[in-house]
Design a protein around this motif. Sequence first.
Motif, PDB file in Angstrom:
ATOM      1  N   GLN A  71       0.957  -1.282   0.063  1.00  0.00           N
ATOM      2  CA  GLN A  71       0.099  -0.141   0.017  1.00  0.00           C
ATOM      3  C   GLN A  71       1.035   1.224  -0.101  1.00  0.00           C
ATOM      4  OE1 GLN A  71      -2.563  -0.637   3.232  1.00  0.00           O
ATOM      5  NE2 GLN A  71      -3.867  -1.748   2.343  1.00  0.00           N
ATOM      6  N   LYS A  72       2.037   1.398   0.844  1.00  0.00           N
ATOM      7  CA  LYS A  72       2.760   2.486   0.685  1.00  0.00           C
ATOM      8  C   LYS A  72       3.486   2.603  -0.495  1.00  0.00           C
ATOM      9  CE  LYS A  72       3.557   2.887   5.636  1.00  0.00           C
ATOM     10  NZ  LYS A  72       4.734   2.750   6.906  1.00  0.00           N
ATOM     11  N   LEU A  73       3.792   1.577  -1.254  1.00  0.00           N
ATOM     12  CA  LEU A  73       4.770   1.455  -2.256  1.00  0.00           C
ATOM     13  C   LEU A  73       3.595   2.248  -3.257  1.00  0.00           C
ATOM     14  CD1 LEU A  73       6.935   0.790  -4.327  1.00  0.00           C
ATOM     15  CD2 LEU A  73       5.957  -1.622  -4.540  1.00  0.00           C
ATOM     16  N   ALA A  74       2.223   1.645  -3.592  1.00  0.00           N
ATOM     17  CA  ALA A  74       1.327   2.212  -4.546  1.00  0.00           C
ATOM     18  C   ALA A  74       1.305   3.859  -4.213  1.00  0.00           C
ATOM     19  CB  ALA A  74      -0.020   1.527  -4.270  1.00  0.00           C
ATOM     20  N   LYS A  75       1.012   4.328  -2.876  1.00  0.00           N
ATOM     21  CA  LYS A  75       1.122   5.466  -2.677  1.00  0.00           C
ATOM     22  C   LYS A  75       2.153   6.513  -3.100  1.00  0.00           C
ATOM     23  CE  LYS A  75       0.069   8.751   1.279  1.00  0.00           C
ATOM     24  NZ  LYS A  75      -0.148   8.902   2.791  1.00  0.00           N
ATOM     25  N   ALA A  76       3.251   5.714  -2.873  1.00  0.00           N
ATOM     26  CA  ALA A  76       4.588   6.380  -3.392  1.00  0.00           C
ATOM     27  C   ALA A  76       4.805   6.356  -4.747  1.00  0.00           C
ATOM     28  CB  ALA A  76       5.925   5.687  -2.790  1.00  0.00           C
ATOM     29  N   LEU A  77       4.424   5.491  -5.333  1.00  0.00           N
ATOM     30  CA  LEU A  77       4.564   5.755  -6.941  1.00  0.00           C
ATOM     31  C   LEU A  77       3.672   6.630  -7.506  1.00  0.00           C
ATOM     32  CD1 LEU A  77       4.569   1.906  -7.786  1.00  0.00           C
ATOM     33  CD2 LEU A  77       6.232   3.236  -7.953  1.00  0.00           C
ATOM     34  N   GLU A  78       2.555   6.819  -6.633  1.00  0.00           N
ATOM     35  CA  GLU A  78       1.259   7.670  -7.217  1.00  0.00           C
ATOM     36  C   GLU A  78       1.823   9.274  -6.984  1.00  0.00           C
ATOM     37  OE1 GLU A  78      -1.882   8.544  -9.397  1.00  0.00           O
ATOM     38  OE2 GLU A  78      -1.500   6.545  -8.853  1.00  0.00           O
ATOM     39  N   GLU A  79       2.282   9.400  -5.565  1.00  0.00           N
ATOM     40  CA  GLU A  79       2.832  10.637  -5.413  1.00  0.00           C
ATOM     41  C   GLU A  79       4.231  11.155  -6.397  1.00  0.00           C
ATOM     42  OE1 GLU A  79       3.832  10.485  -1.309  1.00  0.00           O
ATOM     43  OE2 GLU A  79       1.744  10.583  -0.745  1.00  0.00           O
ATOM     44  N   GLN A  80       4.978  10.163  -6.416  1.00  0.00           N
ATOM     45  CA  GLN A  80       6.200  10.356  -7.330  1.00  0.00           C
ATOM     46  C   GLN A  80       5.840  10.413  -8.726  1.00  0.00           C
ATOM     47  OE1 GLN A  80       9.683   8.198  -5.835  1.00  0.00           O
ATOM     48  NE2 GLN A  80       8.873   8.579  -4.027  1.00  0.00           N
ATOM     49  N   LYS A  81       4.698  10.132  -9.249  1.00  0.00           N
ATOM     50  CA  LYS A  81       4.474  10.153 -10.759  1.00  0.00           C
ATOM     51  C   LYS A  81       5.402   9.073 -11.600  1.00  0.00           C
ATOM     52  CE  LYS A  81       1.840  14.339 -10.447  1.00  0.00           C
ATOM     53  NZ  LYS A  81       1.474  15.537 -10.978  1.00  0.00           N
ATOM     54  N   VAL A  82       5.663   7.875 -10.896  1.00  0.00           N
ATOM     55  CA  VAL A  82       6.889   7.037 -11.635  1.00  0.00           C
ATOM     56  C   VAL A  82       6.358   6.498 -13.024  1.00  0.00           C
ATOM     57  CG1 VAL A  82       8.077   4.929 -11.102  1.00  0.00           C
ATOM     58  CG2 VAL A  82       7.849   6.573  -9.247  1.00  0.00           C
ATOM     59  N   ASN A  87       6.129   6.615 -19.042  1.00  0.00           N
ATOM     60  CA  ASN A  87       5.407   6.896 -20.279  1.00  0.00           C
ATOM     61  C   ASN A  87       5.686   7.981 -21.097  1.00  0.00           C
ATOM     62  OD1 ASN A  87       3.731   4.310 -19.603  1.00  0.00           O
ATOM     63  ND2 ASN A  87       2.230   5.489 -18.548  1.00  0.00           N
ATOM     64  N   GLU A  88       6.491   8.807 -20.434  1.00  0.00           N
ATOM     65  CA  GLU A  88       6.804  10.010 -21.137  1.00  0.00           C
ATOM     66  C   GLU A  88       8.228   9.438 -21.818  1.00  0.00           C
ATOM     67  OE1 GLU A  88       7.182  12.971 -18.483  1.00  0.00           O
ATOM     68  OE2 GLU A  88       4.941  13.358 -18.258  1.00  0.00           O
ATOM     69  N   SER A  89       8.730   8.574 -21.383  1.00  0.00           N
ATOM     70  CA  SER A  89      10.210   8.375 -22.013  1.00  0.00           C
ATOM     71  C   SER A  89       9.987   7.637 -23.290  1.00  0.00           C
ATOM     72  CB  SER A  89      10.869   7.342 -21.128  1.00  0.00           C
ATOM     73  OG  SER A  89      10.339   6.158 -21.113  1.00  0.00           O
ATOM     74  N   THR A  90      10.996   7.619 -24.133  1.00  0.00           N
ATOM     75  CA  THR A  90      11.039   6.869 -25.526  1.00  0.00           C
ATOM     76  C   THR A  90      10.279   5.540 -25.365  1.00  0.00           C
ATOM     77  OG1 THR A  90      12.858   8.403 -26.092  1.00  0.00           O
ATOM     78  CG2 THR A  90      12.458   6.472 -27.453  1.00  0.00           C
ATOM     79  N   TRP A  91      11.066   4.850 -24.342  1.00  0.00           N
ATOM     80  CA  TRP A  91      10.532   3.462 -24.293  1.00  0.00           C
ATOM     81  C   TRP A  91       9.116   3.200 -23.948  1.00  0.00           C
ATOM     82  CZ3 TRP A  91      13.781  -0.121 -20.520  1.00  0.00           C
ATOM     83  CH2 TRP A  91      13.460  -1.394 -20.529  1.00  0.00           C
ATOM     84  N   GLY A  92       8.647   4.284 -23.037  1.00  0.00           N
ATOM     85  CA  GLY A  92       7.119   4.418 -22.650  1.00  0.00           C
ATOM     86  C   GLY A  92       6.189   4.611 -23.904  1.00  0.00           C
ATOM     87  N   GLN A  93       6.686   5.433 -24.692  1.00  0.00           N
ATOM     88  CA  GLN A  93       6.134   5.651 -25.850  1.00  0.00           C
ATOM     89  C   GLN A  93       6.000   4.638 -26.823  1.00  0.00           C
ATOM     90  OE1 GLN A  93       4.680   8.876 -26.552  1.00  0.00           O
ATOM     91  NE2 GLN A  93       4.912   9.281 -24.459  1.00  0.00           N
TER      92      GLN A  93
END
Length: 130
Positions: A71-82, A87-93
């Motif tokens: 749960q804390k990991l999910a919250k941290a990933l959401e807050e830091q917009k990981v 998704n903004e990187s070339t690999w993500g695109q």
Amino acid sequence: MAFKRFVQVGRLCVVNYGAEVGKLCVIVDIVDASRVIVDGPTTGFERKVMSLKALSLTKVVADVSRGIRQQKLAKALEEQKVIEKFNESTWGQKKLAAAKRASLNDFDRFKVMLLKKERSLAIKKAIKAM
């Protein structure tokens, strides 16, 4: 040339093969030199031990502590917009484009083929006019 992507807690990874191929996960803990514990609460990936051979390390790193709970990991990933950073990187695109292509139906693929032909013809005309 020095390494730039180290195996570290919080590193975002992509699974190379297996049942979860293509899914994103985060390194939560390091077991030994060849295995890590990964988790992906926001991507539908269960916590498990995986070999580093099955993972590709990305440039994105989350600032989380070792052995963080789900749960804390999910919250941290959401807050830091990981995930958004990936998704903004070339690999993500490229990954998003491949998913979009995979979701096309037969008629959509036909329309894409016609547009490619039209673009090719326009390029040939422009080159001939030079």
